[in-house]
Write an enzyme that holds these catalytic residues in place. Structure first.
Site, PDB file in Angstrom:
ATOM      1  N   HIS A 178     -46.720 -84.814  55.250  1.00  0.00           N
ATOM      2  CA  HIS A 178     -46.370 -83.611  54.484  1.00  0.00           C
ATOM      3  C   HIS A 178     -47.289 -83.679  53.272  1.00  0.00           C
ATOM      4  CE1 HIS A 178     -43.221 -81.391  51.868  1.00  0.00           C
ATOM      5  NE2 HIS A 178     -44.041 -81.930  50.996  1.00  0.00           N
ATOM      6  N   ASP A 192     -40.372 -76.472  61.574  1.00  0.00           N
ATOM      7  CA  ASP A 192     -39.875 -77.061  60.326  1.00  0.00           C
ATOM      8  C   ASP A 192     -38.435 -76.573  60.080  1.00  0.00           C
ATOM      9  OD1 ASP A 192     -39.645 -78.487  57.992  1.00  0.00           O
ATOM     10  OD2 ASP A 192     -41.062 -77.264  56.842  1.00  0.00           O
TER      11      ASP A 192
HETATM   12 ZN   LIG Z   1     -42.521 -81.035  54.923  1.00  0.00          ZN
END
Ligand SMILES: [Zn+2]
Length: 433
Positions: A180, A307
């Site tokens: 991320h 996500d």
């Molecule tokens: Zn993330």
């Protein structure tokens, strides 16, 4: 074990370059035959005339919330939501409570997923203990327990030396690192994309460079250590250019994804302080979306993900600045891909399906994502023309009602889903076969 014969469907199997009317025979949990006019006897015959048959979709980034936040989602509710979206396998993110940074949590997730018995769950383990970015997880321990990757998703590892060591261990243990990408100091409390809309709304912005810098850093360190790096949820022009350049140089250890909301929607969704539009990375401007779509077209991006990030209502019924980050997405990702990429002619349906099946399987190195004879019989059957309006409150299996596509009209819906050779979903119903 039962056998199923799927007749007369339009089969799209990018791994085998199949895109036409075919029959598929499933036996003993595996694909047994693929061909035209199969006459083999089967326990169950599905007439797929007018429907599209693909490998079951694979989602590389799902927040299942269990253990610890079963008020937001459970492995069972997330599994049902996945099936409703045509998804038969997911990678679960480690930001649970406790964090998936040890053998016990990884084994718990695998056992729960097995007991629920609806989809395949590949757990990821944390990079750092408690995802705090200070001490490395015992990477070999989580791998041996069954973790398919390591990631601190939700946050990025800010300490470059720790990140370097994570890549070194990951290389030694041969495990995938999923990053991320965010330089937190530059995020500096931002809650949406920094630009014209954030100025209009008077909200602190997250500049695109937050992601661009971190993507460069992650690629450099992964290459330095020879580790396999998968870049999660990219959203900017700069990230796209950095990944394209790495691939042009032949760095096959680098793969990258786009979460479907980031090619579909702009930061204008944040108008009226719509907290469902608050997510990380933030929805960006049209210029970034155009760069992302170019990156999809030229295969800078390998995969699409959701996500999926379910929240309880009080965490979204907040001021925009205080609301939680994230949107649900398992039940909508196929339709979003079909509606926003295929219908406008940006990419072919087959290419879209490849980025949700064989490509994520390749990244994970699992024998899924194809309809090859002998492969696991994970199959999705879609009506690609069905129009529907997303109603997260009335028609959703996820506990999270915070869907950014709520109220929007999409085209394409899963009609039936087979996982491991058994029919698990049909016309809105979960089947415990
Ligand atoms: Zn993330």
């Amino acid at each position: 074990m039962t056998s199923i014969l799927i007749k007369n469907g339009h089969v799209v199997d990018p791994a085998n370059h199949v895109d036409g009317i075919q029959d598929i025979l499933v036996e003993n949990g595996k694909i047994a035959k693929v061909g035209t006019s199969l006459t083999t006897q089967a326990d169950e015959v599905i007439d797929a005339t007018g429907l599209t048959v693909t490998p079951g979709l694979i989602d590389l980034q799902v927040h299942m919330r269990e253990p610890g936040r079963e008020d937001r989602e459970t492995i069972e509710t997330a599994s049902k939501a996945a099936l409703a979206g045509g998804i038969t396998a997911v990678v679960s993110m480690p930001n649970t409570s406790p964090v998936a940074d040890n053998q016990a949590v990884i084994e718990f997730i695998l056992k729960r997923a097995h007991d629920v018995g609806l989809i395949t769950v590949y757990p990821s383990g944390a990079i750092s203990k408690g995802q705090k970015g200070h001490v490395l997880t015992e990477i070999n321990e989580v791998k041996n327990a069954g973790a398919i990757a390591i990631t601190d998703d939700g946050v990025d590892v800010q300490d470059e030396n720790l990140l370097r060591r994570a890549f070194q261990y990951a290389k030694t243990c041969d495990i995938l690192v999923m990053s991320h990408c965010e330089v937190e100091k530059l995020t500096n409390g931002g809650v949406m994309h920094e630009g014209w809309v954030s100025t209009q709304l008077g909200l602190p912005g997250v500049p695109a460079e937050v992601e661009d810098l971190a993507v460069h850093k992650n690629i450099m360190l992964a290459n330095m250590c020879g580790a396999r790096l998968h870049l999660l949820h990219n959203s900017t022009k700069g990230a796209t250019e950095a990944i394209r350049e790495a691939k042009r140089k032949g760095h096959t250890n680098i793969t990258a994804e786009v979460s479907v909301q980031h090619f579909a929607l702009t930061d204008e969704e944040c108008f009226h302080y719509n907290t469902n539009a608050k997510m990380y990375p933030p929805l960006r401007s049209q210029a970034h979306i155009e760069a992302i779509i170019e990156g999809i077209k030229d295969d800078t991006y390998d995969a699409f993900t959701t996500d999926h990030a379910p929240h309880i209502e009080p965490d979204k019924l907040e001021t925009f600045q205080n609301a939680a980050f994230g949107s649900t997405g398992l039940e909508t990702s196929f339709a979003v891909m079909n509606t926003y990429l295929v219908k406008p002619g940006h990419i072919s349906f087959s290419k879209g399906i490849s980025k949700m099946t064989v490509e994520p399987a390749r990244i994970l190195r699992v024998n899924k994502g194809t309809l090859s004879v002998g492969a696991d019989a994970d199959i999705a059957i879609f009506d690609t023309r069905q129009e529907w309006i997303v109603d997260a409150y009335k028609n959703s299996f996820s506990k999270g009602k915070n869907c950014i596509f709520d109220g929007k009209k999409l085209t394409g819906k899963a009609v039936m889903v087979i996982r491991g050779g058994r029919l698990k979903y049909q016309n809105g119903e979960i089947l415990h076969t």
